[in-house]
Motif scaffolding. Structure first.
Motif, PDB file in Angstrom:
ATOM      1  N   GLU A 111       2.057   6.960   6.797  1.00  0.00           N
ATOM      2  CA  GLU A 111       2.328   5.798   5.965  1.00  0.00           C
ATOM      3  C   GLU A 111       1.481   4.631   6.459  1.00  0.00           C
ATOM      4  OE1 GLU A 111       6.528   5.320   6.598  1.00  0.00           O
ATOM      5  OE2 GLU A 111       6.247   3.903   8.242  1.00  0.00           O
ATOM      6  N   TYR A 112       1.393   3.609   5.636  1.00  0.00           N
ATOM      7  CA  TYR A 112       0.683   2.398   6.037  1.00  0.00           C
ATOM      8  C   TYR A 112       1.575   1.564   6.952  1.00  0.00           C
ATOM      9  CZ  TYR A 112      -3.026   3.243   2.641  1.00  0.00           C
ATOM     10  OH  TYR A 112      -4.089   3.781   1.959  1.00  0.00           O
ATOM     11  N   ALA A 142       0.222 -10.491  10.416  1.00  0.00           N
ATOM     12  CA  ALA A 142       1.119  -9.328  10.422  1.00  0.00           C
ATOM     13  C   ALA A 142       1.197  -8.630   9.070  1.00  0.00           C
ATOM     14  CB  ALA A 142       2.524  -9.750  10.861  1.00  0.00           C
ATOM     15  N   GLY A 143       0.549  -9.160   8.038  1.00  0.00           N
ATOM     16  CA  GLY A 143       0.568  -8.501   6.745  1.00  0.00           C
ATOM     17  C   GLY A 143      -0.567  -7.515   6.536  1.00  0.00           C
ATOM     18  N   ASP A 144      -1.531  -7.489   7.443  1.00  0.00           N
ATOM     19  CA  ASP A 144      -2.689  -6.586   7.306  1.00  0.00           C
ATOM     20  C   ASP A 144      -2.251  -5.144   7.513  1.00  0.00           C
ATOM     21  OD1 ASP A 144      -5.284  -5.735   6.974  1.00  0.00           O
ATOM     22  OD2 ASP A 144      -6.108  -6.965   8.590  1.00  0.00           O
ATOM     23  N   TYR A 145      -3.079  -4.203   7.037  1.00  0.00           N
ATOM     24  CA  TYR A 145      -2.633  -2.809   7.041  1.00  0.00           C
ATOM     25  C   TYR A 145      -3.663  -1.845   7.614  1.00  0.00           C
ATOM     26  CZ  TYR A 145      -5.419  -2.408   2.686  1.00  0.00           C
ATOM     27  OH  TYR A 145      -6.421  -2.419   1.755  1.00  0.00           O
ATOM     28  N   LYS A 199       0.832  -1.210   0.000  1.00  0.00           N
ATOM     29  CA  LYS A 199       0.000   0.000   0.000  1.00  0.00           C
ATOM     30  C   LYS A 199       0.866   1.260   0.000  1.00  0.00           C
ATOM     31  CE  LYS A 199      -3.861   0.251   0.104  1.00  0.00           C
ATOM     32  NZ  LYS A 199      -4.862   0.304  -0.988  1.00  0.00           N
ATOM     33  N   ASN A 200       1.998   1.228   0.675  1.00  0.00           N
ATOM     34  CA  ASN A 200       2.913   2.372   0.628  1.00  0.00           C
ATOM     35  C   ASN A 200       3.482   2.554  -0.779  1.00  0.00           C
ATOM     36  OD1 ASN A 200       2.711   3.360   3.282  1.00  0.00           O
ATOM     37  ND2 ASN A 200       4.176   1.839   4.048  1.00  0.00           N
ATOM     38  N   GLY A 259       2.988   5.778  -3.201  1.00  0.00           N
ATOM     39  CA  GLY A 259       4.207   6.514  -3.495  1.00  0.00           C
ATOM     40  C   GLY A 259       4.928   7.015  -2.264  1.00  0.00           C
ATOM     41  N   VAL A 260       4.696   6.361  -1.130  1.00  0.00           N
ATOM     42  CA  VAL A 260       5.321   6.762   0.142  1.00  0.00           C
ATOM     43  C   VAL A 260       6.647   6.030   0.306  1.00  0.00           C
ATOM     44  CG1 VAL A 260       5.114   6.676   2.646  1.00  0.00           C
ATOM     45  CG2 VAL A 260       3.122   7.261   1.249  1.00  0.00           C
TER      46      VAL A 260
END
Length: 786
Positions: free
Chosen positions: A544-545, A529-532, A449-450, A454-455
């Protein structure tokens, strides 16, 4: 499931061979606990002789798992041991688990040690399971009353606050199926399951140790993650090929022995402890792997199966596609290369998607004992050419002499290995034995997602990526794409030619609806741990995510309020009378030689009576294989009803292909004898089910299905010389002695009524719901015609 990111009774009595519950035996005095135990046993779950298993602790009287007031379907999260924060990377600890959003937690991983026992490694302050602590971390304070520290301490502590959540120890995984991952990160290829399952004595030792482990640490069960018990050539971790390749022909047999023994040992412990212990498994969803697993004979021992319906495409080859598509779209480049769509016997059916895998397992077990796996991570390639924004393009590693072991040409000269994404596109990368980055495009969804936003994140160095290295800096635009046909999203960076297969809110909404509509048991997540979630600067965040619950919230939203899951194997009424007849399948060729698939159907008559010639045998198999099964023994076996035919774009339409075969008039099968019929089919099927044998004007279910509520009558016979005469004797009372259903009456679970010539049993509280109108998963269970 992988730690590494490269893919890969109630005792039943037998009277003259007829299974009946203790309460139905002449002179037997039924007890409330015995009756309720069998009433709660899930349809198809194997009994353990002599063990009065407390099924009703875990299941209701329809055989559905009790999931707590907030859930009608499972939400199973894998929690991994290695995100401790002690290595400099952000931690994901037990206190970070969204306990109110899960029904089960699988701790990953334990392993098989050198003494054939389950282990999480040596005790000590560096052991994340039993020795670590996290001083100063709010919510991670240990319970000092427990004799162990680490994650297990916190799991026990939080489980006391959330008693409906069940915890299981997951044993194996990619790295530890055939070895041990040491605290320093190095791996010893000790043999693991591959070695263990060569010896029944070692299997017994292991199963006993699992029971002791569950008792010691308070887990509700064991989850077996064996990657992979298959005869498919070069399957599994390449570090294990020295032992796995040597035993390809024995792996399935050993796997079945392992799971049968575990079921029996756990059932005995359940009866002794008065606490139900679960046995589950992470199971492959790849048609290629499943062709080498014979008929997945372990399903009868599982409380449920967690389909690893991801890792279906990855950089182990050049074919760019989705990690976890729900459906086939008829354009899969890998399947096209292997002529799957154009081989007539396959009928254009694609087998690298979740829907195909579900129907494979549905052939052997009810929908509610199957969970759909979803991945909260990406897989990806760089240097992609062709395709639609990369989808179904190709990306071969430029120097094929540098393919990682177990990929592409290292195992099949026809298939180039893939050019896996690296650097900032490969945050959750593994390292080779030499310490080099393994290119695979694996990232948690919060990092993806980042990239999409573009983060430039501030955590790269913590994951071993030098922020000053150009390959670790964001360039180009990561555009979100979505295929509604596949129910699969991806990111495409046209400048870099990078393709990252993702999971998002759209795909999970579609998958959750699929699970709800088709009656599956629920959804399994690798890994939590992969959830955002978005860390907003306005709230003191970093803009940021980061770790969050966006995806699991979407899953819960999609499953909330769904009807109870499918609890019966058959979609039709099952005969109430059961014959002690076993059906098995033997004689499979190995790996790629297993085509067409031509095992022997072995029917063993243990009923105490002869099965006469002219008896009709019927059964179902999943629509994962075309409805073209035939026999090579002259019995005239054929598919009499098709649940699906032709390509499976958009999903398979029905659950079963229905088969019928008549025993030749000259082929009486005496008790204690058997008959073999060589069958032929062209795509993998899990163990056929819903057997029915008809003769003498009466139909019988077979004990091989482990049906619920076994009882009723069986034929009696008299024999004079070589001729067997079969007559049917009925000894049961009229089932319509039950009171007539009344719309104004309140009924509770277990009550029986008669209506329209059938007897019905209420599965739960009801009023005004007419029997016969609520469907197979509804409140009224059809007990058969009166």
């Amino acid at each position: 499931m992988s730690r590494r990111t490269v893919p890969l009774l109630l005792a039943a009595a037998t009277v003259a061979g007829l299974l009946v519950t203790a309460g139905s035996l002449p002179g037997a005095v039924p007890t409330a606990s015995a009756a309720s135990n069998e009433d709660c046993r899930p349809d198809g779950l194997a009994r353990t002789a002599g063990a009065e298993v407390p099924y009703c602790q875990n299941y209701d009287t329809a055989g559905r798992e009790k999931l707590g007031a907030e859930h009608s379907r499972r939400v199973i999260g894998y929690f991994t041991s290695w995100r401790t924060g002690k290595n400099g990377a952000p931690s994901y600890l037990v206190n970070n688990i969204p306990w109110d959003k899960v029904t089960h937690l699988n701790y990953a991983f334990a392993h098989v040690d050198k003494d054939s026992k389950v282990s999480v490694g040596p005790d000590g302050p560096d052991n994340p399971a039993t020795g670590m602590d996290w001083p100063g971390v709010p919510g991670a304070e240990l319970d000092p009353k427990l004799p162990y520290k680490g994650h297990f301490n916190l799991l026990t502590k939080y489980k006391a606050q959330h008693p409906d959540v069940k915890t299981l120890i997951s044993i194996g995984g990619w790295a530890e199926t055939g070895g041990v991952l040491n605290p320093d990160g190095k791996r010893d290829a000790t043999g693991g399951y591959y070695k263990l399952t060569q010896s029944q004595a070692d299997i017994n030792t292991f199963a006993d140790s699992v029971v002791a482990f569950l008792r010691k640490y308070g887990f509700n069960g064991a989850d077996i993650d064996y990657e992979y018990a298959t005869s498919a050539n070069f399957a599994g971790n390449p570090d294990d090929y020295t032992i796995s390749q040597a035993h390809r022909g024995d792996l399935v047999k050993g796997y079945v022995a392992l799971m049968k023994t575990l079921r029996e040992k756990l059932d005995a412990a359940s009866a002794a402890d008065g606490k139900y212990y679960m046995l589950t498994a992470a199971v492959s969803a790849s048609g290629w792997l499943l062709r080498g697993v014979e008929t997945y004979q372990v399903t009868q021992y599982l409380d449920y199966a967690n389909m690893m319906s991801y890792d279906l495409h990855g950089s182990w080859n050049e074919y760019v596609g989705p990690n976890a598509a729900l459906y086939d779209d008829g354009k899969d480049a890998e399947l096209a290369f292997w002529s799957v769509y154009t081989t007539p016997q396959y009928e254009g059916m694609g087998y690298l998607n979740s829907d195909w895998a579900y129907h494979y397992f549905r052939g052997a077990m009810q929908a509610g004992r199957i969970n759909l796996g979803v991945g909260f991570y990406t897989r990806g390639w760089q240097g992609v050419t062709g395709g639609t924004n990369g989808l179904w393009g190709t990306a071969a590693l430029p120097d094929q002499s540098k393919c990682p072991p177990g990929t592409g040409g290292t195992v099949n000269s026809k298939v180039p290995c893939g050019n896996g994404a690296v650097g900032i596109d490969n945050l959750w990368h593994d390292s080779s034995a030499a310490g080099d980055e393994v290119p695979s495009g694996v990232n948690p969804m919060w990092h993806a997602k980042n990239l999409e936003k573009g983060v430039t994140p501030d955590y790269l160095a913590a994951y071993g990526l030098d922020p000053k290295d150009p390959k670790n800096q964001i360039s180009g635009t990561y555009a979100a794409n979505y295929s509604s046909t596949l129910a699969a999203p991806w990111l495409w960076n046209d400048q870099k030619k990078v393709f990252l297969s993702t999971e998002d809110e759209n795909s999970l909404a579609t998958k959750s609806k699929y699970v709800a509509d088709k009656g599956l048991g629920g959804i399994m997540i690798w890994e939590l741990a992969g959830d955002y979630g978005w860390s907003a600067t306005a709230n003191g965040g970093k803009g940021e995510y980061t770790f969050g619950t966006t995806l699991i919230d979407k899953i819960n939203d999609g499953l909330r309020g769904s009807a109870p899951y499918g609890a019966t194997k058959s979609n039709d009424t099952t005969p109430s009378d059961v014959l002690n007849v076993d059906v098995s399948y033997t004689g499979f060729a190995l790996g790629d030689n297993n085509y067409p698939i031509t095992p022997k159907l072995h029917l063993a008559n243990n009923s105490g009576q002869a099965i006469p010639g002219g008896a009709k045998l019927e059964f179902d198999y999943g629509t994962s294989a075309p409805g073209s099964m035939s026999d090579q023994s002259g019995f005239g076996l054929s598919v009499t009803s098709k649940g699906h035919s032709g390509p499976n774009v958009g999903g398979l339409k029905g659950d079963f292909q229905h088969v019928s075969v008549t025993i030749p008039s000259w082929q009486s099968i005496p008790s204690g004898s058997s008959v073999d019929v060589t069958v032929r089919y062209y795509m993998p099927i899990a163990t056929p089910s819903n057997y029915k044998l008809t003769f003498g004007g009466k139909s019988y279910a077979l004990s091989t299905d482990n049906p619920r509520g076994s009882g009723g009558t069986q034929p009696t016979s008299t024999t004079t010389g070589p001729t067997t005469t079969t007559t049917t004797t009925t000894t049961t009372s009229n089932p319509c002695g039950a009171p007539e259903w009344a719309s104004a009456t309140v009924y509770t679970g277990g009550q029986t009524v008669s209506h329209n010539g059938h007897q019905w049993k209420a599965r739960w509280w009801t009023q005004g719901d007419e029997p016969g109108s609520t469907g197979q998963w509804g409140v009224w269970q059809d007990l058969g015609a009166c």
